[in-house]
Write an enzyme that holds these catalytic residues in place. Sequence first.
Site, PDB file in Angstrom:
ATOM      1  N   HIS A 243      40.324  49.286  44.272  1.00 12.33           N
ATOM      2  CA  HIS A 243      40.399  50.304  43.219  1.00 12.33           C
ATOM      3  C   HIS A 243      39.266  50.148  42.196  1.00 12.33           C
ATOM      4  CE1 HIS A 243      44.540  51.119  44.508  1.00 12.33           C
ATOM      5  NE2 HIS A 243      44.824  49.834  44.391  1.00 12.33           N
TER       6      HIS A 243
HETATM    7  C1  BDR Z   1      45.272  49.737  39.491  1.00 14.98           C
HETATM    8  O1  BDR Z   1      46.392  48.948  39.122  1.00 14.98           O
HETATM    9  C2  BDR Z   1      46.111  47.587  39.291  1.00 14.98           C
HETATM   10  O2  BDR Z   1      47.097  47.015  40.063  1.00 14.98           O
HETATM   11  C3  BDR Z   1      44.741  47.472  39.897  1.00 14.98           C
HETATM   12  O3  BDR Z   1      44.024  46.394  39.327  1.00 14.98           O
HETATM   13  C4  BDR Z   1      44.085  48.798  39.587  1.00 14.98           C
HETATM   14  O4  BDR Z   1      43.426  48.772  38.339  1.00 14.98           O
HETATM   15  C5  BDR Z   1      45.594  50.471  40.781  1.00 14.98           C
HETATM   16  O5  BDR Z   1      46.697  51.306  40.618  1.00 14.98           O
END
Ligand code: BDR
Length: 313
Positions: A243
């Site tokens: 992500h």
């Molecule tokens: C986001 O939530 C966190 O778990 C990850 O680091 C990312 O920023 C994804 O939904």
Amino acid sequence: MQPRKVIIDTDPGQDDAIAIMLALASPEEIDLLGITTVAGNVPLSLTEKNARIVCELAGKPQTLVFAGCDRPLSRPLITAEHVHGKTGLDGPVLPDPEMPLQSQHGVDFIIESLRTAPAKTITLCLLGPLTNIASGLLKAPDIADRIEEIVMMGGAYFEVGNITPSAEFNIYVDPEAADIIFKSGIPITVMPLDITHKALVTKPRNEAFRDLGTPVGTATAEMTNFFERFDKEKYGSAGAPLHDPCVTAYLIEPELFTGRFVNVMIETTSELTMGMTVADWWNVTNRPANATFMNDIDADGFFALLTERLGRL
Ligand code: BDR
Ligand code: CA
């Protein structure tokens, strides 16, 4: 071209860690002024420590790391140990950091940096819940006009939600903070689940990290090995979604991403859809566009960039 002046706001998190390392490996494009940490994936005491662990792993112990807000603006904190493990950085075994945590509060660092630099010369990269930046805007509304751009990971349109059926984690943890950001008038670029679920660490991509043969390459492979189990079980996907590195990759090679400039609003009242990013993708309202919302990524190009840059550390 001069590198862009950047503050990273983050809640590491394995994918945050990789995003930070990509920035630290790219000084030609990214002049990292500091890292501010926020409570999110794990509590603040761990996210600030993890940020320092990552800077040391990358061989950049001179990086300024600040602790920011330890809870959302007006809600109890929700964390994601079920994804990231107890420490937030489960996977590799990494030493405790020796570099210091800065004494200034992260929100004050953001405000001071924006007020002392020429207007519109600092970009904020937001990798966690939006509490620090929203707090900064509440405390010092004048900074809104001084921010060059916000590039953030959060939300979803076609992919809808990962923490609830309708919300993505970073927005869901602090929807009131997200609401402030999306109503601020600041130029915003969003990396939602719609693209991050296409940035998957498949087996060959994981092996490419390991084949770097460096502490950074090995740790990256071990981190993605650890947190892929969650998405594999949940979505049947081919590997861990990266992500947050989409945010720092965008600063280096924006042409890897495509999207639309649309209106995005945040649900803050309905319990059923709390934290939903309501993107007017099909332009069915008269609401003015306020964010560039990405929906496609050149995943091979992204992993080529990431692997090459991590190899520099
Ligand atoms: C986001 O939530 C966190 O778990 C990850 O680091 C990312 O920023 C994804 O939904
Ligand atoms: Ca994150």
